[in-house]
Design an enzyme around this catalytic site. Structure first.
Site, PDB file in Angstrom:
ATOM      1  CG  HIS A  18      -0.336  -0.110   2.521  1.00  0.00           C
ATOM      2  ND1 HIS A  18       0.342   0.939   3.079  1.00  0.00           N
ATOM      3  CD2 HIS A  18      -0.243  -1.124   3.417  1.00  0.00           C
ATOM      4  CE1 HIS A  18       0.804   0.602   4.257  1.00  0.00           C
ATOM      5  NE2 HIS A  18       0.475  -0.668   4.493  1.00  0.00           N
ATOM      6  CG  HIS A  21       4.441  -1.380   2.016  1.00  0.00           C
ATOM      7  ND1 HIS A  21       3.173  -1.894   1.887  1.00  0.00           N
ATOM      8  CD2 HIS A  21       4.903  -1.823   3.201  1.00  0.00           C
ATOM      9  CE1 HIS A  21       2.889  -2.631   2.958  1.00  0.00           C
ATOM     10  NE2 HIS A  21       3.926  -2.605   3.770  1.00  0.00           N
ATOM     11  CB  CYS A 126       0.316  -9.443  18.273  1.00  0.00           C
ATOM     12  SG  CYS A 126      -0.466  -8.683  16.814  1.00  0.00           S
ATOM     13  CB  CYS A 129       3.211  -7.184  16.029  1.00  0.00           C
ATOM     14  SG  CYS A 129       2.051  -5.950  16.499  1.00  0.00           S
ATOM     15  CB  CYS A 143      -2.233  -6.146  19.302  1.00  0.00           C
ATOM     16  SG  CYS A 143      -0.957  -5.272  18.370  1.00  0.00           S
ATOM     17  CG  HIS A 146      -1.781  -5.094  14.313  1.00  0.00           C
ATOM     18  ND1 HIS A 146      -0.539  -5.276  14.862  1.00  0.00           N
ATOM     19  CD2 HIS A 146      -1.579  -4.812  13.009  1.00  0.00           C
ATOM     20  CE1 HIS A 146       0.381  -5.126  13.920  1.00  0.00           C
ATOM     21  NE2 HIS A 146      -0.210  -4.839  12.792  1.00  0.00           N
ATOM     22  CE  LYS A 294       0.870   1.470  10.770  1.00  0.00           C
ATOM     23  NZ  LYS A 294       1.325   0.258  11.429  1.00  0.00           N
ATOM     24  CE  LYS A 297       0.787  -5.285   5.008  1.00  0.00           C
ATOM     25  NZ  LYS A 297       2.029  -5.760   4.407  1.00  0.00           N
TER      26      LYS A 297
HETATM   27  O1  ME8 Z   1       7.268  -4.492   9.539  1.00  0.00           O
HETATM   28  N1  ME8 Z   1       2.867   5.071   6.727  1.00  0.00           N
HETATM   29  O2  ME8 Z   1       6.948  -5.141   7.353  1.00  0.00           O
HETATM   30  P1  ME8 Z   1       5.683  -4.276   6.932  1.00  0.00           P
HETATM   31  C1  ME8 Z   1       4.154   5.097   6.440  1.00  0.00           C
HETATM   32  N2  ME8 Z   1       8.598  -7.140   7.677  1.00  0.00           N
HETATM   33  N3  ME8 Z   1       4.904   3.991   6.290  1.00  0.00           N
HETATM   34  C2  ME8 Z   1       4.304   2.810   6.420  1.00  0.00           C
HETATM   35  C3  ME8 Z   1       2.941   2.703   6.716  1.00  0.00           C
HETATM   36  C4  ME8 Z   1       2.197   3.919   6.873  1.00  0.00           C
HETATM   37  N4  ME8 Z   1       0.910   3.944   7.116  1.00  0.00           N
HETATM   38  N5  ME8 Z   1       2.629   1.403   6.774  1.00  0.00           N
HETATM   39  C5  ME8 Z   1       3.767   0.710   6.515  1.00  0.00           C
HETATM   40  C6  ME8 Z   1       7.539  -5.201   8.588  1.00  0.00           C
HETATM   41  N6  ME8 Z   1       4.787   1.563   6.291  1.00  0.00           N
HETATM   42  C7  ME8 Z   1       8.698  -6.153   8.660  1.00  0.00           C
HETATM   43  C8  ME8 Z   1       9.984  -5.347   8.535  1.00  0.00           C
HETATM   44  S1  ME8 Z   1      12.662  -5.157   8.426  1.00  0.00           S
HETATM   45  C9  ME8 Z   1      13.938  -6.069   8.903  1.00  0.00           C
HETATM   46  C10 ME8 Z   1      11.253  -6.153   8.655  1.00  0.00           C
HETATM   47  C11 ME8 Z   1       6.160   1.208   5.964  1.00  0.00           C
HETATM   48  O3  ME8 Z   1       5.277  -4.790   5.604  1.00  0.00           O
HETATM   49  C12 ME8 Z   1       7.113   1.700   7.041  1.00  0.00           C
HETATM   50  O4  ME8 Z   1       8.411   1.752   6.497  1.00  0.00           O
HETATM   51  O5  ME8 Z   1       4.695  -4.232   8.010  1.00  0.00           O
HETATM   52  C13 ME8 Z   1       7.025   0.583   8.058  1.00  0.00           C
HETATM   53  O6  ME8 Z   1       8.085   0.602   8.983  1.00  0.00           O
HETATM   54  C14 ME8 Z   1       7.044  -0.624   7.136  1.00  0.00           C
HETATM   55  O7  ME8 Z   1       6.284  -0.200   5.979  1.00  0.00           O
HETATM   56  C15 ME8 Z   1       6.445  -1.878   7.731  1.00  0.00           C
HETATM   57  O8  ME8 Z   1       6.297  -2.823   6.693  1.00  0.00           O
END
Ligand code: ME8
Length: 506
Positions: A18, A21, A126, A129, A143, A146, A294, A297
């Site tokens: 989304h 990312h 969770c 997370c 959580c 979430h 926020k 997903k």
């Molecule tokens: O946490 N606003 O993956 P993830 C801004 N796999 N940035 C956002 C956002 C939002 N609303 N939502 C997500 C994970 N992000 C792990 C990470 S790293 C070793 C492992 C971005 O798919 C932001 O960079 O949940 C956040 O930290 C990341 O996506 C989380 O991605």
């Protein structure tokens, strides 16, 4: 020349990408491009986090194996990088066999050091997370991130002696006050450390979808440990040669606050244990929010960036997110806001400036940029150009992406005011040839400078502006040493073209 190793989080493939990312990846790309402009040796890493409970669950729900599911999802995440025009040097998948072997070797070092022991884990988990919780961490039993109930878990696990690193972590924070930026995130992480760290479980006995623990293959490595290790792991196999000595430690791990504790506490402790240098900086940007909540997903209020990018291009998307939201803070985004900023700033301010300048130089001077009336330093715009260059440079060095853009935009607006002040149409009518020449040169030079300053943020726009100025676009013309006032050669022929940013009818 220095080196610059920048990373995004590796994203979970449990669901489609989304706007959040796309935001992190676009922001990391701005920094990577800026450092290339400076002539630094850059490595920009992104990728996907494919193991763990929630990816396995997502696959089961779709009636697929985790492998099939991950193979499908990864395509969409690679597409995000492509769509936002990211120049990542590698895309890591945690299911790459080289990564799996690297994780095992890394963990074995931590084990051999005596930092891992066996114990029974009893507590709450969770899976959204992929994190362990205590009762105290929950909000109304749910959580905090979430709003879902965690599940009770009890199993034999391997634990990492995180508690043994508490003092060393606190010392590292104190000795490196810019380890985590912005400052309030540094304070948050440090105060968490100072409250006392408990050891953490780093393996799972019941899960199959993960990397086997090297000394006990009946367990898999906890997904967060697997994921964090991607950063050095990628350097070891992204190319034929091992890039570790060239790029380690990371210059900047970029992410939002949801994963600060993993990166600010667990990760440095693991690195200390395995004998690695720590990352230089973690920059924590804020959340993009839709309607004040926020985007997530799990919450189901996602915004798909693809339609906007497909319709208007990557540059307006990158511009909008980085201009609308102060970098490092949360901010609200949406399609209406996108359209109004696009019209006001891209179509009216920047796009118009370019088309007016090109058309006036065509009309009054047969498309060839005339000479200024005196030395470039004497130009009424010289000081403001220098200020824009300084602000952009200092902000980008400091990961302040919205600040850099603000500095550049102050100069865009100055150029538009300059057109009004000088009124070249009046100068033409009055036959003030020297003054008109001076006006036209200043405007064309202003645009050239903007193309250099905007390159990291809006690479295609920068290229299009240079093309209109008949300046070959390429790495030399956007190098940071071109960010100086006065470089445009008189006689340069300008090209007329369609509007850079056609207005959006609202
Ligand atoms: O946490 N606003 O993956 P993830 C801004 N796999 N940035 C956002 C956002 C939002 N609303 N939502 C997500 C994970 N992000 C792990 C990470 S790293 C070793 C492992 C971005 O798919 C932001 O960079 O949940 C956040 O930290 C990341 O996506 C989380 O991605």
């Amino acid at each position: 020349m220095g080196k610059f190793f920048i990373t995004t989080p590796i994203y979970y493939v449990n669901d489609v990408p989304h706007i959040g990312h796309a935001y992190t990846t676009a922001a990391a790309d701005v920094l990577a491009r800026f450092h290339r402009q400076l002539g630094d040796d850059v490595f920009f890493l992104t990728g996907t986090d494919e193991h763990g409970n929630k990816v396995e669950q997502a696959a089961v729900e779709r009636g697929l194996t985790p492998w099939q599911h991950a193979d499908e999802m990864v395509v969409k995440f690679k597409e995000v990088a492509e769509k936002v025009n990211a120049t990542n040097d590698f895309f890591i998948r945690t299911t790459d066999p080289q990564h799996e072997a690297y994780v095992q070797a890394f963990l074995q070092k931590v084990y051999d050091r005596g930092d891992i022991y066996e114990n029974t884990y009893t507590g709450l988990y969770c899976s959204a997370c992929e994190a362990y919780y205590t009762e105290d961490n929950l909000v109304d039993g749910l959580c905090p991130d979430h709003g879902t109930p965690p599940v009770h878990m009890e199993e034999k696990n391997y634990f990492f002696k995180l508690s043994a690193y508490q003092d060393r972590l606190a010392r590292h924070y104190k000795e490196h006050p810019d380890f985590i930026q912005p400052r309030h995130r540094y304070n948050e992480a440090l105060s968490f450390i100072e409250q006392g760290l408990a050891d953490i479980s780093i393996s799972r006995a019941t899960l199959k979808w993960g990397i086997p623990v090297p000394w006990d293959e009946s367990q898999v490595v906890y997904v967060w440990v697997d994921a964090l290790i991607n950063y050095p792991s990628a350097l070891s196999y992204a190319r034929d040669e091992d890039l570790t000595s060239r790029f380690w430690p990371p210059s900047c791990h970029l992410m939002a606050q949801d994963i600060l504790k993993f990166h600010g506490i667990i990760w440095p402790a693991l690195l200390m244990s395995a004998g690695y240098e720590l990352p230089e900086h973690l920059f924590i940007h804020g959340y993009l929010k839709l309607g004040g909540e926020k985007i997530s997903k799990t919450r189901g209020n996602v915004m798909d960036p693809f339609p906007l990018i497909e319709q208007y291009g990557a540059d307006p998307f990158r511009f909008y997110c980085l201009r609308e939201v102060s970098f490092g803070q949360d901010g609200v985004v949406g399609e209406d806001g996108f359209k109004s900023r696009y019209n006001a700033e891209l179509a009216n301010e920047l796009g118009n400036l370019l088309s007016r300048t090109v058309s006036m130089v065509s009309k009054y001077r047969d498309a060839a940029v005339p000479a200024p009336s005196g030395p470039a330093e004497a130009s009424p715009l010289a000081a403001e150009a220098a200020a824009a260059i300084d602000v952009a440079y200092a902000s980008l060095q400091d990961f302040n992406l919205s600040g850099g853009l603000e500095g550049i935009w102050t100069f865009v607006r100055r150029l538009n005011r300059f057109v009004e002040e000088r009124a070249p149409w009046k100068q033409a009518k009055a036959g003030e040839n020297v003054a008109l020449n001076d006006t036209l040169w200043n405007l064309a030079e202003g645009l050239r400078l903007l193309a250099v300053l905007l390159h990291a943020y809006m690479p295609s726009t920068s290229e299009a502006i240079l093309e209109r100025l008949s300046i070959e676009s390429g790495t030399t013309t956007v190098k940071w040493d071109q960010a100086r006032w006065g470089l445009l050669e008189p006689g340069t022929v300008l090209m007329v073209g369609p509007p850079l940013f056609p207005r959006i009818e609202v």
